[in-house]
Design a protein around this motif. Structure first.
Motif, PDB file in Angstrom:
ATOM      1  N   UNK A  64       0.829  -1.209   0.000  1.00  0.00           N
ATOM      2  CA  UNK A  64       0.000   0.000   0.000  1.00  0.00           C
ATOM      3  C   UNK A  64       0.866   1.264   0.000  1.00  0.00           C
ATOM      4  N   UNK A  65       1.976   1.260   0.739  1.00  0.00           N
ATOM      5  CA  UNK A  65       2.855   2.428   0.751  1.00  0.00           C
ATOM      6  C   UNK A  65       3.372   2.697  -0.656  1.00  0.00           C
ATOM      7  N   UNK A  66       3.833   1.635  -1.343  1.00  0.00           N
ATOM      8  CA  UNK A  66       4.372   1.809  -2.702  1.00  0.00           C
ATOM      9  C   UNK A  66       3.295   2.270  -3.667  1.00  0.00           C
ATOM     10  N   UNK A  67       2.098   1.724  -3.511  1.00  0.00           N
ATOM     11  CA  UNK A  67       1.010   2.124  -4.403  1.00  0.00           C
ATOM     12  C   UNK A  67       0.583   3.556  -4.133  1.00  0.00           C
ATOM     13  N   UNK A  68       0.606   3.983  -2.859  1.00  0.00           N
ATOM     14  CA  UNK A  68       0.258   5.362  -2.534  1.00  0.00           C
ATOM     15  C   UNK A  68       1.247   6.331  -3.163  1.00  0.00           C
ATOM     16  N   UNK A  69       2.528   5.971  -3.118  1.00  0.00           N
ATOM     17  CA  UNK A  69       3.533   6.825  -3.750  1.00  0.00           C
ATOM     18  C   UNK A  69       3.246   6.966  -5.238  1.00  0.00           C
ATOM     19  N   UNK A  87       0.191   9.152  -6.072  1.00  0.00           N
ATOM     20  CA  UNK A  87       0.431  10.589  -5.951  1.00  0.00           C
ATOM     21  C   UNK A  87       1.615  11.041  -6.808  1.00  0.00           C
ATOM     22  N   UNK A  88       1.984  10.201  -7.817  1.00  0.00           N
ATOM     23  CA  UNK A  88       2.968  10.567  -8.828  1.00  0.00           C
ATOM     24  C   UNK A  88       4.366  10.792  -8.274  1.00  0.00           C
ATOM     25  N   UNK A  89       4.682  10.031  -7.212  1.00  0.00           N
ATOM     26  CA  UNK A  89       6.061   9.996  -6.740  1.00  0.00           C
ATOM     27  C   UNK A  89       6.706   8.791  -7.420  1.00  0.00           C
ATOM     28  N   UNK A  90       7.545   9.036  -8.426  1.00  0.00           N
ATOM     29  CA  UNK A  90       8.054   7.988  -9.310  1.00  0.00           C
ATOM     30  C   UNK A  90       9.305   7.349  -8.716  1.00  0.00           C
ATOM     31  N   UNK A  91       9.257   6.053  -8.489  1.00  0.00           N
ATOM     32  CA  UNK A  91      10.409   5.295  -7.999  1.00  0.00           C
ATOM     33  C   UNK A  91      10.866   4.340  -9.100  1.00  0.00           C
ATOM     34  N   UNK A  92      12.126   3.941  -9.093  1.00  0.00           N
ATOM     35  CA  UNK A  92      12.620   3.011 -10.127  1.00  0.00           C
ATOM     36  C   UNK A  92      11.885   1.675 -10.077  1.00  0.00           C
ATOM     37  N   UNK A  93      11.736   1.035 -11.253  1.00  0.00           N
ATOM     38  CA  UNK A  93      11.079  -0.280 -11.313  1.00  0.00           C
ATOM     39  C   UNK A  93      11.837  -1.312 -10.508  1.00  0.00           C
ATOM     40  N   UNK A  94      13.161  -1.071 -10.345  1.00  0.00           N
ATOM     41  CA  UNK A  94      13.979  -2.045  -9.616  1.00  0.00           C
ATOM     42  C   UNK A  94      13.606  -2.154  -8.151  1.00  0.00           C
ATOM     43  N   UNK A  95      12.860  -1.191  -7.665  1.00  0.00           N
ATOM     44  CA  UNK A  95      12.440  -1.267  -6.258  1.00  0.00           C
ATOM     45  C   UNK A  95      11.637  -2.530  -6.024  1.00  0.00           C
TER      46      UNK A  95
END
Length: 896
Positions: free
Chosen positions: A102-107, A110-118
């Protein structure tokens, strides 16, 4: 830079699945709407902005405290240091893998872009360290900070989740700013964040509405006309946001909104439904039972809660409730806690509805526990609320606690509680308690009537009064009806009380030192009322020695004041001043409530100032005495207030006002014992002499009857003024042979004898007698007798310039008035002093540096009593009464 993309692969995608295969609900990422009636509280919004400048902000408070609304309003005002990512946590998110999904999906939402490698969590039950490290690293490399708001964190009470948040936060700084909203403190190591200064906390006390914010809330609900109700609402709700809003809604529907705000009951309010469903129903059965049973108390102790529930887990339950902010808050650093007032009222309502009849039983059980724990007033309140007056009165009498109605920190509170007791209760114990309450209110007539009733009950056939009950009756009789006949009858009246104390168990007697203190005080008051001042002074000193411990502080205050007044009449002015000031100092002690303070100390200071010729100070202290709580109730105090006011009027040349003051004193005081009646007669006689009517003065004294040496001395003065020289000297002769005459009496005798000598032209004898009077008065700076004696004193001093110079203290006061003597060759502002010793100068120098008595003692390696002795000597030599005056005068004379 590596290529980045949302974790989901698509920004804003709505149908992604968690590690367990369930869809991730997008509604949990939405910032909640702010209610239309939202009250913007800038002080809290600014604190949130300030908090998000650092790594961690914690908002904690009970249900309905306004935590979520505050954070949502702040998020929408766009003052955050970066994008705000919102996540509402729920109970089903407690699995670590689900939570972090849920934390990752919330980011991503709200358009906080993290690398796919996460990546994403591989299992619902686990969020491995590698994933957390990748999340932290990705957040740390963002170009701008991100604020992650997690609302409802108490729904995820999992240590693995908390440790993961701690790890990510510590390794993603400074780009990650975490805002946690919870009803309880999260499992993060908050102590470490506090020690490092890396946390900003907004607690329930901060969230509470102020009076001004409540007034704005009322205006927002169209209730601007009722803003004066804000104080009542804040007091009733404790500033609880939900409670205030619900009350405002109820006021909108009420026919009388202001009346509703003043008197609304939780049982009639939507507040009850909210608290029962949102707070009470969420607790376990054991916790609900404890809450209901403990709601009868203003303050709850774990041991008392155990006594009410019959269990042994109250300490743990109360700690959990406190930690969870369930409207239970700790009291300072004690085991005690309290319920929010509205919550307690709802719980009591629930108790009465679901367990009828149990409340009275619980209150009796609480009363026993509280009384055995030394909390007598709280115990009696519980018994009174339960209607168990028999238990309360029996406890007061048979545990020898009846003296607590007359002295001690709980005296006024106990008296107030028992004032609600029905007046028709049978039995000796209620009569004794009512008699003690009447005595505390200075209603001696009613007290004696109730004591008569108690005695009748104790003599009923088959009655077997306990030693404690018989002792209580005897003690209250002594205090309510002091003997005014004189002779040995006074001592005999106290004898039964002393004898009745013997059968009382020693541990019980030792636990109540106020009983012996009250007995001694009653004896002293009886001696005072009977016109035996010398014996009364000794008795008050003896009573003072028996005032030990906090419970006797009020009694000590009264003893000191009465002793000081009698010492001032005796002429021991320095001792009287010391005891009077100590009485005022003791009055400031928390054990002496304002309603139980006496004006005797101020009256004694007025008498001392008057005898020293310091008339403004005398008037000031007299006014304070007249405004004291016992003025108008204590015949001795009232009589001497009238006497001192009359003497002040005479000092200013107003003999008519002086007579009126005496007459007002007689009318106001009512029937008087021998001593106060005699004091008023003496003042009346002095007023008649001042207007040149010695015949009326003699008539007043003859009507008053014999009254000891003071009466005889006044009669001699009146006879001398009437021209009966032989009669005056005949009256003075036996007084002159008294071994225990006071300073005031001695000085006045010598002055009358000196006046008689001048009338017979025996100038040499007159000079010697005047010299004796001055020598006796000098240590106490007793000026008034010489002023009242008349101009012949000045004429004698003019014949003896050396004697006038030696006793220049008579004119040492600045601002000399018509009542102050002048002597040739001695300006009124000049002071001849005895030489100060080196030690006295050193004490005075320290005093000039504003050091306290204890500090001076420590600096000079002396005891505090020794320092006081030196200061008294300094005051005497410099003819002053205060340290500040001594310092000023010593500087004028260049002694320091």
């Amino acid at each position: 830079m590596p290529k980045t993309a949302p974790v989901s692969g698509r920004v804003g995608a709505a149908a992604h699945l968690g590690p367990g295969g369930d869809p991730l609900l997008a509604a949990k990422f939405s910032v909640p709407e702010v209610p239309r009636a939202f009250i913007r509280r800038q002080r809290l919004l600014d604190r949130l902005t300030e908090g998000t400048a650092g790594p961690l902000t914690l908002i904690t408070g009970p249900a309905g405290a306004g935590k979520t609304t505050l954070a949502a309003a702040w998020a929408r005002q766009r003052t955050a240091p970066g994008p705000v990512v919102w996540l509402t946590a729920e109970y089903d998110d407690r699995a670590p893998g689900v939570f972090w999904a849920y934390v990752l999906e919330a980011l991503g939402h709200h358009e906080v872009v993290l690398p796919e490698a996460v990546g994403q969590p591989r299992s619902a039950d686990v969020a491995d360290h590698s994933l957390l490290a990748r999340i932290a690293s990705a957040l740390a490399h963002l170009r701008r900070p991100v604020v992650l708001v997690i609302d409802g964190l108490e729904q995820v009470p999992v240590r693995a989740v908390a440790s993961g948040l701690d790890f990510v936060l510590n390794h993603a700084e400074p780009q990650l700013r975490l805002v946690l909203i919870s009803r309880v403190d999260p499992l993060l190591p908050l102590h470490r964040y506090r020690a490092d200064g890396r946390i900003h906390e907004i607690r329930s006390a901060d969230l509470a509405f102020t009076r001004q914010e409540t007034a704005r809330l009322l205006r927002g609900h169209g209730l601007a006309r009722y803003e004066e109700s804000a104080d009542a609402l804040v007091a009733r709700t404790g500033g609880w946001a939900a409670g205030l809003r619900l009350c405002a809604l109820e006021m909108q529907r009420a026919d009388n909104p202001a009346g509703f705000a003043r008197t609304f009951a939780a049982s009639q309010s939507a507040v009850a439904d909210y608290l029962l469903t949102e707070v009470f129903a969420a607790q376990s059965a054991a916790t609900q039972d404890l809450l209901m049973r403990s709601s009868i108390l203003d303050r709850v102790h774990p041991d008392l809660a155990n006594a009410l529930t019959g269990r042994e887990d109250a300490e743990w339950i109360l700690a959990e409730l406190t930690r969870a902010h369930v409207f239970v808050e700790p009291i300072d650093a004690t085991p005690w806690c309290r319920f929010q007032p509205l919550f307690a009222e709802v719980l009591r309502m629930h108790l009465r509805h679901h367990r009828p009849g149990l409340e009275a039983c619980l209150r009796r059980r609480a009363a026993s526990w509280l009384a055995d724990s030394g909390r007598l007033a709280e115990a009696v309140e519980q018994a009174a609320t339960a209607g168990d007056w028999e238990w309360a009165c029996t406890r007061m009498v048979h545990r020898l606690e009846i003296g607590r109605l007359l002295t001690g920190p709980e005296a006024h509170r106990l008296e107030r509680i028992f004032s609600g007791m029905p007046g028709d209760l049978a039995g000796a114990e209620p009569a004794l308690v009512t008699g003690a309450c009447a005595l505390a209110q200075h209603d001696t007539a009613r007290s004696r009537a109730r004591l008569d009733r108690a005695e009748e009950e104790m003599h009923q056939p088959g009655a077997r009064p306990s030693p404690e009950a018989r002792l209580a009756l005897s003690l209250l009789r002594l205090l309510a009806a002091p003997d005014a006949q004189g002779g040995d009858s006074v001592s005999r009246s106290a004898q039964p009380t002393r004898e009745l104390a013997e059968p009382v168990p020693r541990p019980l007697a030792e636990a109540h030192p106020e009983i012996e203190g009250l007995r001694r005080y009653g004896l002293a008051c009886a001696l005072e009322g009977a016109g035996r001042p010398d014996a009364a002074r000794r008795a008050f000193t003896y009573a003072l020695a028996g005032c030990t411990g906090e419970v006797t502080q009020a009694l000590r205050h009264h003893c000191l004041g009465r002793l000081a007044l009698m010492e001032s009449q005796h002429g021991a002015l320095s001792q009287a001043e010391e005891h009077a000031r100590l009485a005022l100092e003791v009055a400031g002690h928390r054990s002496v409530p304002p309603t139980r303070r006496s004006g005797m100390g101020h009256l004694a200071l007025a008498a001392v100032a008057f005898e020293r010729g310091e008339l403004p100070d005398a008037g000031h202290h007299l006014d304070l005495a007249a405004a004291s709580p016992d003025a108008g109730h204590d015949p001795v105090l009232d009589a001497d207030i009238a006497v001192t006011r009359s003497r002040l009027d005479l000092a200013h040349g107003h003999w008519q006002a002086a007579l009126m003051a005496v007459e007002a004193g007689r009318t106001h005081a009512g029937p008087l014992a021998a001593w106060p009646a005699q004091r008023l007669a003496l003042a009346c006689s002095a007023a008649h002499l001042a207007r040149g009517d010695p015949a009326s003065a003699i008539a007043v004294l003859n009507e008053a009857g014999p009254g000891g040496s003071a009466h005889t001395l006044a009669l001699a003065q009146a006879r001398l003024a009437a021209g009966d020289l032989a009669g005056a000297l005949g009256l003075l002769a036996p007084l002159d042979r008294r071994q225990d005459a006071g300073i005031a009496e001695f000085v006045r005798i010598r002055l009358l004898q000196a006046r008689a000598a001048t009338l017979t032209r025996d100038t040499r004898r007159a000079h010697g007698l005047l010299r004796d009077a001055l020598a006796a008065a000098h240590p106490e700076r007793m000026r008034r007798p010489f002023t009242e004696a008349g101009p012949w004193v000045r004429h004698l001093l003019e014949q003896l310039p050396d004697l006038a110079t030696e006793h220049a203290w008579l004119t040492a006061r600045p601002g000399v008035g018509k009542d102050t003597l002048r002597t040739d060759g001695c300006p009124p502002d000049f002071v001849i002093v005895e030489r100060l010793t080196d030690r006295e100068r050193e004490v005075l120098r320290h005093g000039a540096e504003m050091m306290s008595t204890q500090e001076i003692a420590e600096a000079m390696y002396l005891s505090a009593n020794t320092v006081k002795t030196h200061l008294r000597s300094v005051y005497r030599k410099l003819a002053v009464s205060r340290r500040s005056d001594a310092v000023r005068r010593a500087r004028e004379l260049r002694l320091i």
